[in-house]
Design an enzyme around this catalytic site. Structure first.
Site, PDB file in Angstrom:
ATOM      1  CE  LYS A  38     -32.043 -66.861 -42.804  1.00 35.92           C
ATOM      2  NZ  LYS A  38     -31.971 -68.312 -43.065  1.00 35.92           N
ATOM      3  CE1 TYR A 257      -6.439 -44.938 -50.786  1.00 36.24           C
ATOM      4  CE2 TYR A 257      -8.685 -45.757 -50.838  1.00 36.24           C
ATOM      5  CZ  TYR A 257      -7.701 -44.983 -50.242  1.00 36.24           C
ATOM      6  OH  TYR A 257      -7.989 -44.280 -49.107  1.00 36.24           O
TER       7      TYR A 257
HETATM    8  C1  LIG Z   1     -32.775 -68.676 -44.162  1.00 36.61           C
HETATM    9  C2  LIG Z   1     -33.569 -69.913 -44.077  1.00 36.61           C
HETATM   10  C3  LIG Z   1     -34.756 -70.070 -44.805  1.00 36.61           C
HETATM   11  C4  LIG Z   1     -35.221 -69.053 -45.826  1.00 36.61           C
HETATM   12  O1  LIG Z   1     -34.460 -69.169 -46.988  1.00 36.61           O
HETATM   13  P1  LIG Z   1     -34.807 -68.315 -48.315  1.00 36.61           P
HETATM   14  O2  LIG Z   1     -33.933 -68.890 -49.335  1.00 36.61           O
HETATM   15  O3  LIG Z   1     -34.452 -66.909 -47.973  1.00 36.61           O
HETATM   16  O4  LIG Z   1     -36.248 -68.476 -48.563  1.00 36.61           O
HETATM   17  C5  LIG Z   1     -35.512 -71.198 -44.596  1.00 36.61           C
HETATM   18  N1  LIG Z   1     -35.107 -72.155 -43.727  1.00 36.61           N
HETATM   19  C6  LIG Z   1     -33.950 -72.051 -43.026  1.00 36.61           C
HETATM   20  C7  LIG Z   1     -33.555 -73.136 -42.091  1.00 36.61           C
HETATM   21  C8  LIG Z   1     -33.146 -70.939 -43.191  1.00 36.61           C
HETATM   22  O5  LIG Z   1     -31.997 -70.854 -42.510  1.00 36.61           O
END
Ligand SMILES: *Cc1c(COP(=O)(O)O)cnc(C)c1O
Length: 397
Positions: A38, A257
């Site tokens: 994702k 800044y």
């Molecule tokens: C993002 C996500 C994962 C993966 O998590 P990691 O900590 O990056 O391994 C797994 N399950 C769900 C439902 C997620 O949203």
């Protein structure tokens, strides 16, 4: 090697393969590895990373939404694709078309999907979410069973698996074990052939949690909250910028800044070609350091949109255009995304996914990558530019 960029990210296919090999060993034969890609594969680039992973051999992919799933299908990804986030009604069409497997929580979602599935005469597999303590998706107790009874009667919808998600697998082993036991209890009651609950931290604390699928994101990219695991993983992404200017600043000179830093006894201050507009967190002002020739150089003053300033007084023979390492290795030293995250008061996920799309991604040691993989800008995959440096033929390198 010097690249014609002000700042760029390098993605190392060899590190990715090494992490997959390690995770497979950790999980053992009976647990499947689902690669979580994702948010543009955590900023690493959805299509190049997924293509490489499919070639190496993972068991499936997980994405946040149907658009990402559709992009994978458009690039010839064949493996099962799980959609983690709840879908909107107008997204079901895409789910069916791209043969995605959505995670659903309620009868309403299932019913909306069933209507379309019937029109298309296409059986749709879904995974049912159960809330064991995360509180983000799924139901629990009575409410869960009520929905389950209705959903299972729908034609054109098959509940193929049970889904849950750990809330504190990186910090609270007791709560995690409790969630696990709740999950097993429900799973047994439903008699479903498949269940999954674990993320990277969970399998790091106990590989058994990875049954039947481990949904692994962060560890795949080479990071873990557990030191014992971190030492076995290889960070896949490094981030570089350049020195565009340096000057000797006398005592009393305010830097950037707000003059939040004032030079005390004279410093050589260099301007680095990256800023918060590129995703380098402004919260790191006066806090973090970068690497030049393997040496730590502290950030001076506030980080600006396109530049930040560092002290290079202790570095010999620096040249204009010198490469600066923001993340990754430089000679003997290294900065992990989790190091930066800690200094910025956030988590490595936010650092990685925050790297702006204006930063070119350079793919090294990717065996399956050809320049045709340059994804269109609207694909949800990154790349304002992509350079293929070396196509490595080695297998499992
Ligand atoms: C993002 C996500 C994962 C993966 O998590 P990691 O900590 O990056 O391994 C797994 N399950 C769900 C439902 C997620 O949203």
């Amino acid at each position: 090697m010097s690249l014609p960029f002000r700042s760029w990210v390098e993605i190392d296919g060899r590190a990715l393969r090494s992490n997959v090999r390690f995770l497979r060993k950790l999980l053992g034969k009976e647990r499947k590895l689902v690669a979580v890609v994702k948010s543009d594969a955590y900023g690493h680039g959805l299509i190049p990373v997924a293509s490489e992973l499919e070639r190496i051999g993972v068991d499936g992919f997980a994405v946040a939404d149907p658009q990402e799933g559709k992009t994978l299908r458009e690039h010839e990804i064949q493996l099962p694709i799980l959609v983690l986030g709840p879908c909107l009604k107008e997204e079901w069409e895409e789910v069916i078309e791209a043969r995605l497997c959505p995670v659903i929580s309620t009868f309403q979602e299932a019913q909306e999907l069933a209507v379309l599935a019937q029109q298309r005469k296409q059986l749709v597999h879904v995974h049912l979410a159960i809330d064991t303590g995360m509180g983000r998706e799924g139901l629990s107790g009575e409410a869960f069973f009520r929905e389950w009874e209705k959903i299972r009667k729908l034609s054109w919808i098959r509940v193929a698996g049970l889904f849950s998600h750990f809330a504190s697998s990186d910090s609270d082993p007791e709560a995690t074990r409790h969630q696990w036991e709740t999950f097993l209890m429900y799973r047994k009651k439903l008699g479903l052939p498949l269940g999954h609950i674990a993320n990277s931290a969970a399998i790091g604390s106990n590989p058994a949690y990875g049954q039947d699928w481990a949904r692994v994101g962060l560890a795949l990219y080479g990071l873990s909250p557990f030191p014992s695991l971190q030492s076995r993983l290889r960070p896949v992404l490094s981030w570089k910028a350049r020195i565009s200017l340096f000057r000797w600043m006398p005592p009393g000179s305010p830097i950037s800044y707000g003059g939040s830093y004032v030079v005390t006894c004279g410093e050589r201050i260099a301007t680095v070609t990256v800023g918060y507009g590129d995703g380098y967190p402004r919260a790191l002002s006066n806090r973090a350091y970068v690497l030049v020739k393997g040496k730590r150089c502290p950030i001076r003053g506030r980080i600006t949109m396109d530049e930040l300033l560092i002290d290079i007084s202790h570095i010999r023979s620096v040249r204009r255009g010198e490469v600066v390492t923001l993340l990754g290795k430089s000679q003997g030293e290294a900065i992990l995304a989790s190091d930066l995250a800690e200094m910025a008061g956030t988590i490595p996920y936010e650092i990685l996914t925050g790297i702006s799309l204006r930063i070119p991604r350079v793919y090294r040691n990717f065996s399956s990558l050809t320049c045709e993989f340059l994804p269109p800008m609207n694909s949800g995959a990154s790349l304002s530019g992509c350079v293929l440096e070396r196509v490595s033929k080695e297998r499992g390198g």
